[in-house]
Scaffold this motif. Sequence first.
Motif, PDB file in Angstrom:
ATOM      1  N   SER A 118      66.766  41.257  47.310  1.00  0.00           N
ATOM      2  CA  SER A 118      67.554  41.492  46.097  1.00  0.00           C
ATOM      3  C   SER A 118      68.365  42.785  46.135  1.00  0.00           C
ATOM      4  CB  SER A 118      66.641  41.475  44.867  1.00  0.00           C
ATOM      5  OG  SER A 118      66.016  40.216  44.736  1.00  0.00           O
ATOM      6  N   PRO A 119      67.845  43.886  46.686  1.00  0.00           N
ATOM      7  CA  PRO A 119      68.672  45.086  46.784  1.00  0.00           C
ATOM      8  C   PRO A 119      69.928  44.890  47.633  1.00  0.00           C
ATOM      9  CG  PRO A 119      66.366  45.666  47.013  1.00  0.00           C
ATOM     10  CD  PRO A 119      66.441  44.169  47.070  1.00  0.00           C
ATOM     11  N   VAL A 120      69.851  44.017  48.652  1.00  0.00           N
ATOM     12  CA  VAL A 120      71.039  43.714  49.462  1.00  0.00           C
ATOM     13  C   VAL A 120      72.047  42.926  48.625  1.00  0.00           C
ATOM     14  CG1 VAL A 120      71.896  42.562  51.540  1.00  0.00           C
ATOM     15  CG2 VAL A 120      69.694  43.764  51.585  1.00  0.00           C
ATOM     16  N   TYR A 121      71.546  41.971  47.825  1.00  0.00           N
ATOM     17  CA  TYR A 121      72.445  41.245  46.927  1.00  0.00           C
ATOM     18  C   TYR A 121      73.185  42.223  46.013  1.00  0.00           C
ATOM     19  CZ  TYR A 121      69.509  37.048  47.881  1.00  0.00           C
ATOM     20  OH  TYR A 121      68.821  36.009  48.441  1.00  0.00           O
ATOM     21  N   LYS A 122      72.429  43.123  45.412  1.00  0.00           N
ATOM     22  CA  LYS A 122      73.019  44.081  44.462  1.00  0.00           C
ATOM     23  C   LYS A 122      74.035  44.984  45.152  1.00  0.00           C
ATOM     24  CE  LYS A 122      71.790  48.005  41.490  1.00  0.00           C
ATOM     25  NZ  LYS A 122      72.744  47.680  40.410  1.00  0.00           N
ATOM     26  N   ARG A 123      73.722  45.389  46.359  1.00  0.00           N
ATOM     27  CA  ARG A 123      74.578  46.332  47.094  1.00  0.00           C
ATOM     28  C   ARG A 123      75.867  45.684  47.583  1.00  0.00           C
ATOM     29  NH1 ARG A 123      72.153  47.818  52.713  1.00  0.00           N
ATOM     30  NH2 ARG A 123      73.267  45.892  53.253  1.00  0.00           N
ATOM     31  N   ASP A 124      75.781  44.459  48.084  1.00  0.00           N
ATOM     32  CA  ASP A 124      76.905  43.891  48.834  1.00  0.00           C
ATOM     33  C   ASP A 124      77.552  42.647  48.232  1.00  0.00           C
ATOM     34  OD1 ASP A 124      76.677  45.856  50.763  1.00  0.00           O
ATOM     35  OD2 ASP A 124      75.379  44.657  52.063  1.00  0.00           O
ATOM     36  N   LEU A 125      76.909  41.993  47.292  1.00  0.00           N
ATOM     37  CA  LEU A 125      77.428  40.740  46.760  1.00  0.00           C
ATOM     38  C   LEU A 125      77.779  40.866  45.288  1.00  0.00           C
ATOM     39  CD1 LEU A 125      74.782  38.285  48.323  1.00  0.00           C
ATOM     40  CD2 LEU A 125      76.956  39.043  49.325  1.00  0.00           C
ATOM     41  N   THR A 126      78.713  40.048  44.849  1.00  0.00           N
ATOM     42  CA  THR A 126      79.003  39.929  43.423  1.00  0.00           C
ATOM     43  C   THR A 126      78.222  38.727  42.930  1.00  0.00           C
ATOM     44  OG1 THR A 126      81.238  40.806  43.761  1.00  0.00           O
ATOM     45  CG2 THR A 126      80.822  39.615  41.700  1.00  0.00           C
ATOM     46  N   ILE A 127      77.125  38.982  42.226  1.00  0.00           N
ATOM     47  CA  ILE A 127      76.201  37.880  41.947  1.00  0.00           C
ATOM     48  C   ILE A 127      76.807  36.847  41.005  1.00  0.00           C
ATOM     49  CG2 ILE A 127      74.217  39.349  42.399  1.00  0.00           C
ATOM     50  CD1 ILE A 127      73.657  39.335  39.391  1.00  0.00           C
ATOM     51  N   GLU A 128      77.813  37.242  40.249  1.00  0.00           N
ATOM     52  CA  GLU A 128      78.467  36.264  39.384  1.00  0.00           C
ATOM     53  C   GLU A 128      79.226  35.195  40.162  1.00  0.00           C
ATOM     54  OE1 GLU A 128      77.406  39.750  37.081  1.00  0.00           O
ATOM     55  OE2 GLU A 128      78.521  39.528  38.953  1.00  0.00           O
ATOM     56  N   LYS A 129      79.416  35.408  41.459  1.00  0.00           N
ATOM     57  CA  LYS A 129      80.109  34.430  42.302  1.00  0.00           C
ATOM     58  C   LYS A 129      79.203  33.253  42.684  1.00  0.00           C
ATOM     59  CE  LYS A 129      84.040  36.725  42.955  1.00  0.00           C
ATOM     60  NZ  LYS A 129      85.354  36.187  42.526  1.00  0.00           N
ATOM     61  N   TYR A 130      77.902  33.373  42.401  1.00  0.00           N
ATOM     62  CA  TYR A 130      76.950  32.347  42.826  1.00  0.00           C
ATOM     63  C   TYR A 130      76.617  31.423  41.662  1.00  0.00           C
ATOM     64  CZ  TYR A 130      76.886  34.997  47.030  1.00  0.00           C
ATOM     65  OH  TYR A 130      77.305  35.624  48.174  1.00  0.00           O
ATOM     66  N   PHE A 131      76.845  30.131  41.892  1.00  0.00           N
ATOM     67  CA  PHE A 131      76.665  29.115  40.870  1.00  0.00           C
ATOM     68  C   PHE A 131      75.727  28.025  41.374  1.00  0.00           C
ATOM     69  CE2 PHE A 131      80.867  30.873  40.163  1.00  0.00           C
ATOM     70  CZ  PHE A 131      81.003  30.951  38.782  1.00  0.00           C
ATOM     71  N   GLY A 132      74.958  27.463  40.477  1.00  0.00           N
ATOM     72  CA  GLY A 132      74.258  26.209  40.729  1.00  0.00           C
ATOM     73  C   GLY A 132      74.490  25.347  39.504  1.00  0.00           C
TER      74      GLY A 132
END
Length: 475
Positions: free
Chosen positions: A177-191
Amino acid sequence: MMRSLFLQAPSFDGYDGGAGARYQMKREVKSFWYPTWLAQPAALVEGSRLIDAPAHDQSWDDIKHEVDDKDLVILHTSTPSFRQDVHTAELIKARNPRAMIGLIGAKVAVETQKSMEASTAIDFVARNEFDFTILDIAKGMPLADVDGISWRNDAGEIIHNPDRAVIEDMDSLPFVSPVYKRDLTIEKYFGGYLLHPYVSFYTGRGCKSRCTFCLWPQTVGGHNYRTRSIAHVVEEVKYVQAEMPQVKEIFFDDDTLTDNRPRVEELARELGKLGVTWSCNAKANVPYETLKVMKEGGCRLLLVGYESGNQQILHNIKKGLRTDVARQFTKDCHALGIVIHGTFILGLPGETEETIEETINYAKEIDPHTIQVSLAAPYPGTFLYRQATENGWFDGTDHLLTDGGNQIAQLSYPHLPAALIFDKVEEFYKRFYFRPSKIWSIVSEMLRDWSMMKRRLREGVEFFDFLRRRKEATG
């Protein structure tokens, strides 16, 4: 430590190639799974960076500068995306000849020699479970000494090192999760069935089930379900709550979290104390008592692989599931208020027009909230792949998608041609969703929640565009 980049390379528009995805393709509605299998080694390598280009709508031109100062670039690849990923590797090598380039994923774990021979831009591939393999390389260990890789020496020869032992202490892996927060825009992920935004990660690896089509347990994860301690999982959930407060749901991406019922009950009780909303993959055989504990602990949704409504097909694919048990499980979920996203596959061994009709009627009868209908996909490394090639059901090529990234029907039987199987997917969707009861269920959901209203309208546009693209694909 080598300056390291972990990359999900640019691909088809809307292509979900993240290593968390069961199948790599474009979805019926916009859906992106987290690149968890890239994020895990990235979490081990200090100072690394993770780029998930498809989810962030990034082209090569958008990310090419990121490779300029890197010593090590790790690309996740898959059978459908392999050619494009090799092309990206060649672009990286041309731009930064000093960079060492490695590939990970089920594709290269199974077809190691063939993958290495695809391009001299590929310096090594990591086989099977690769987290600490990549860490060893990032630390500067000579490739000759690294277990679990195949690599190219200075003479251009391909060398296959000994296998690496699987990880038994799953708590030895850091949080993703810290890698997600650091490097990804989590709003871009959809299900399509998950609250937005969501986060997904694993609490364990491996699956004791032997489904003949399922890719990861047969290639990377194995059939021994190895789990993190409950305390370790809870700490990561607390991290998400504290550091990513916008997250509305956590999805546990274990192949089948409910394989270990005492553990999932213990986890549910601990999650209930945190007040977190969560969901997971589940087999359709969980008893009511366990489902009740899960619901009371904050479980909102289960992703359930029903696959077929025909018992013989379930036997053929070694699903280890009875339809009567699945019916009772589904009734129990409905009674408890647990939402189900059901997945079905058309074209599995033993399929006929009659069994497809049986499965469509079965889906309507048990009535999960939402569904996904896929075409049987014979990925290399699976029992289904070997079975299909040996019986002449397909030619063994890696052409699993259209040029636009949509799934095609690969398997064809003398009594059931691929074109008919392909067409039945659209019929399945229409007959399931275009029922008054289902339409009212979705409309009611939209009327209760304005954000859901906007989301379902967007997904409706995407779904009808998906149907249009399918028609174009067949001329």
